[in-house]
Design a protein around this motif. Sequence first.
Motif, mmCIF file in Angstrom:
data_model
loop_
_atom_site.group_PDB
_atom_site.id
_atom_site.type_symbol
_atom_site.label_atom_id
_atom_site.label_comp_id
_atom_site.label_asym_id
_atom_site.label_seq_id
_atom_site.Cartn_x
_atom_site.Cartn_y
_atom_site.Cartn_z
ATOM 1 N N PRO A 18 7.744 33.732 -9.894
ATOM 2 C CA PRO A 18 7.494 34.492 -8.661
ATOM 3 C C PRO A 18 8.224 35.825 -8.587
ATOM 4 C CG PRO A 18 8.924 32.593 -8.254
ATOM 5 C CD PRO A 18 8.413 32.447 -9.647
ATOM 6 N N GLY A 19 9.242 36.029 -9.430
ATOM 7 C CA GLY A 19 9.961 37.298 -9.433
ATOM 8 C C GLY A 19 9.330 38.369 -10.304
ATOM 9 N N PHE A 20 8.252 38.018 -11.006
ATOM 10 C CA PHE A 20 7.573 38.974 -11.886
ATOM 11 C C PHE A 20 7.106 40.189 -11.092
ATOM 12 C CE2 PHE A 20 3.427 40.308 -13.844
ATOM 13 C CZ PHE A 20 3.950 40.855 -15.009
ATOM 14 N N LEU A 21 7.494 41.384 -11.566
ATOM 15 C CA LEU A 21 7.139 42.637 -10.897
ATOM 16 C C LEU A 21 6.412 43.525 -11.900
ATOM 17 C CD1 LEU A 21 7.267 44.574 -8.509
ATOM 18 C CD2 LEU A 21 9.608 45.154 -9.157
ATOM 19 N N PRO A 22 5.074 43.501 -11.881
ATOM 20 C CA PRO A 22 4.305 44.258 -12.883
ATOM 21 C C PRO A 22 4.718 45.726 -12.913
ATOM 22 C CG PRO A 22 2.855 42.904 -11.529
ATOM 23 C CD PRO A 22 4.204 42.866 -10.879
ATOM 24 N N LEU A 23 5.082 46.193 -14.095
ATOM 25 C CA LEU A 23 5.598 47.553 -14.203
ATOM 26 C C LEU A 23 4.546 48.589 -13.816
ATOM 27 C CD1 LEU A 23 8.183 49.056 -14.954
ATOM 28 C CD2 LEU A 23 7.358 49.180 -17.306
ATOM 29 N N ASN A 24 3.281 48.311 -14.114
ATOM 30 C CA ASN A 24 2.254 49.284 -13.755
ATOM 31 C C ASN A 24 2.113 49.414 -12.238
ATOM 32 O OD1 ASN A 24 1.097 46.576 -14.088
ATOM 33 N ND2 ASN A 24 -0.817 47.509 -13.433
ATOM 34 N N ARG A 25 2.292 48.306 -11.507
ATOM 35 C CA ARG A 25 2.254 48.378 -10.047
ATOM 36 C C ARG A 25 3.470 49.147 -9.521
ATOM 37 N NH1 ARG A 25 -2.630 48.286 -8.607
ATOM 38 N NH2 ARG A 25 -3.652 46.313 -8.176
ATOM 39 N N TYR A 26 4.604 48.948 -10.171
ATOM 40 C CA TYR A 26 5.796 49.712 -9.790
ATOM 41 C C TYR A 26 5.564 51.205 -10.003
ATOM 42 C CZ TYR A 26 10.560 51.445 -9.596
ATOM 43 O OH TYR A 26 11.689 52.158 -9.258
ATOM 44 N N TYR A 27 4.985 51.552 -11.153
ATOM 45 C CA TYR A 27 4.683 52.954 -11.432
ATOM 46 C C TYR A 27 3.794 53.564 -10.345
ATOM 47 C CZ TYR A 27 6.300 52.511 -16.339
ATOM 48 O OH TYR A 27 7.033 52.334 -17.477
ATOM 49 N N GLU A 28 2.744 52.834 -9.982
ATOM 50 C CA GLU A 28 1.809 53.342 -8.973
ATOM 51 C C GLU A 28 2.520 53.609 -7.648
ATOM 52 O OE1 GLU A 28 -1.119 50.322 -8.734
ATOM 53 O OE2 GLU A 28 -2.028 50.781 -10.686
ATOM 54 N N SER A 29 3.359 52.662 -7.230
ATOM 55 C CA SER A 29 4.082 52.819 -5.963
ATOM 56 C C SER A 29 5.099 53.955 -6.048
ATOM 57 C CB SER A 29 4.795 51.505 -5.608
ATOM 58 O OG SER A 29 3.868 50.459 -5.443
ATOM 59 N N PHE A 30 5.757 54.084 -7.185
ATOM 60 C CA PHE A 30 6.736 55.147 -7.385
ATOM 61 C C PHE A 30 6.094 56.522 -7.234
ATOM 62 C CE2 PHE A 30 8.688 58.312 -10.104
ATOM 63 C CZ PHE A 30 10.041 58.187 -9.846
ATOM 64 N N ARG A 31 4.911 56.679 -7.813
ATOM 65 C CA ARG A 31 4.283 58.002 -7.855
ATOM 66 C C ARG A 31 3.655 58.435 -6.525
ATOM 67 N NH1 ARG A 31 2.715 56.404 -13.424
ATOM 68 N NH2 ARG A 31 0.820 55.460 -12.541
ATOM 69 N N LYS A 32 3.492 57.522 -5.585
ATOM 70 C CA LYS A 32 2.831 57.865 -4.321
ATOM 71 C C LYS A 32 3.515 59.029 -3.609
ATOM 72 C CE LYS A 32 0.682 53.402 -3.301
ATOM 73 N NZ LYS A 32 0.743 52.169 -2.461
ATOM 74 N N ASP A 33 4.849 59.040 -3.598
ATOM 75 C CA ASP A 33 5.592 60.089 -2.899
ATOM 76 C C ASP A 33 6.403 60.956 -3.857
ATOM 77 O OD1 ASP A 33 4.747 59.251 -0.300
ATOM 78 O OD2 ASP A 33 6.145 57.564 -0.461
ATOM 79 N N ALA A 34 6.095 60.871 -5.154
ATOM 80 C CA ALA A 34 6.821 61.666 -6.154
ATOM 81 C C ALA A 34 6.053 62.960 -6.411
ATOM 82 C CB ALA A 34 6.978 60.868 -7.440
ATOM 83 N N LYS A 35 6.656 64.098 -6.113
ATOM 84 C CA LYS A 35 5.936 65.374 -6.192
ATOM 85 C C LYS A 35 6.526 66.359 -7.203
ATOM 86 C CE LYS A 35 3.467 63.913 -2.703
ATOM 87 N NZ LYS A 35 2.113 63.387 -2.939
ATOM 88 N N GLU A 36 7.731 66.098 -7.704
ATOM 89 C CA GLU A 36 8.390 67.054 -8.595
ATOM 90 C C GLU A 36 7.935 66.851 -10.041
ATOM 91 O OE1 GLU A 36 12.903 67.593 -10.144
ATOM 92 O OE2 GLU A 36 12.644 67.833 -7.966
#
Length: 460
Positions: A18-36
């Motif tokens: 249950p602790g598995f955190l798909p890295l691709n989903r993390y990437y997607e969430s990270f980039r939502k507000d990343a502008k630099e």
Amino acid sequence: MKHLGIEVTIKNVPSLDPGFLPLNRYYESFRKDAKEPFDIAVERAGGQMAVCKTTIHGTPEFFDADVYYVERLVKTLLWMKGGFKVYLAGNQAVCDAIAKFYSAGGQQEFDWDYMASVFEHPFEVVRVDKVPEAKDAPKRIGGHLDGCRIGFDAGGSDRKVSAVIDGESVYSEEVVWFPKTNSDPDYHYAGIVAALKSAAEHLPRVDAVGVSSAGVYINNRTMNASLFLKVPKDQFDAKVKDIYIRAITDTFGDVPYEVVNDGDVSALAGTMSLNDNNVLGIAMGTSEAVGYVDEDGCITGWLNELAFVPVDANPEAMRDEWSGDIGCGVKYFSQDSVIKLAPRAGIELDESLSPAEKLKVVQKLMEADDPRAAQVYESIGVYLAHALAMYYDLYHFRHVLLLGRVMSGKGGDLILNRCKEVLADEYPEVDKAILPSLPDEKFRRVGQSAAAASLPELRK
């Protein structure tokens, strides 16, 4: 789930992890507000360049997240494509952190040392105003059926060889050997030559030789391979780097030859079976072995060592004993994954058993429709769906062939079915674009060693 200040939403999580955190989903969430803007390039042999242009946050609040994100991308490029020099264009503090990670004594010292050894070039990370342009050198290889050929496939527990005439296998054999536990390179050389001579006895002549072997090969030379794990470095440099070249030329003289990673040969066998290109082959066995044939039917020359590409952002993810890193594919798409998950499903495994024997225990339970074993394979199916979505972003493949001992029997069918369900539910755009499948009888008939025989092109 939340990691380093980034909130991640996931619809499908493995029941046994249950602790598995798909890295691709993390990437997607990270980039939502990343502008630099932040650009990465990795240089490998022949001036080839892998480039990734992305964005980070660039604020003190998300500094740790920025460093984590960039470092995981760098590691992915290194193990997917290979390289000895990393160019970074962007935030100075983030660049400095990455350079420190990839250095002697740094967090990613293993990767730093490994890549320097493979490419025979000091590894370095440099900050630049602008990264170089992307450059690849794909090579059309394989699929040559004319003439009298030998295909050799070097595995960790057995070696296979085929004699092929105009695309038809006229002889094949499989011999048990112990390359991983033998420190004498002459043992390996003798085994290779014995296999070549055995096949040659069934041919009127030898026009070409193709070799499929686990490891990293550049210009037909062995740069790193677990088959020669016990060979001392001085002996490796003196006798192993050119071992296949010597074995072929000593036995047959000046004939065309090619030595290619076994994952790429698996993908090539897939293209021959499917009669189509753009194939990613993933073999789940002792490790995760991967190969890729592009849309033009070319082998790219990339490392494709996805066993060491991270797929899980969970900070408590299982650690790989060899590389020392966590969350990498080897612990999700190999027998290690089955062994990791089995106790969580209530399956007790005798610790005196070898990893392969432990896998067989779970496979036997699965064949008997044990619901605990089903949980193991369903969880791997969820892992696979999330990873394939990330791999698709990297390769844009059409077909993915799922091979290896873990994918055999009812367990493999369950992995594939659960994977397809999760893809359809969570990644519908990827689900429509790719065709995951198990090998069919035609693929099995082609075989790894027979596909290897097709690698070299005959001289005109």
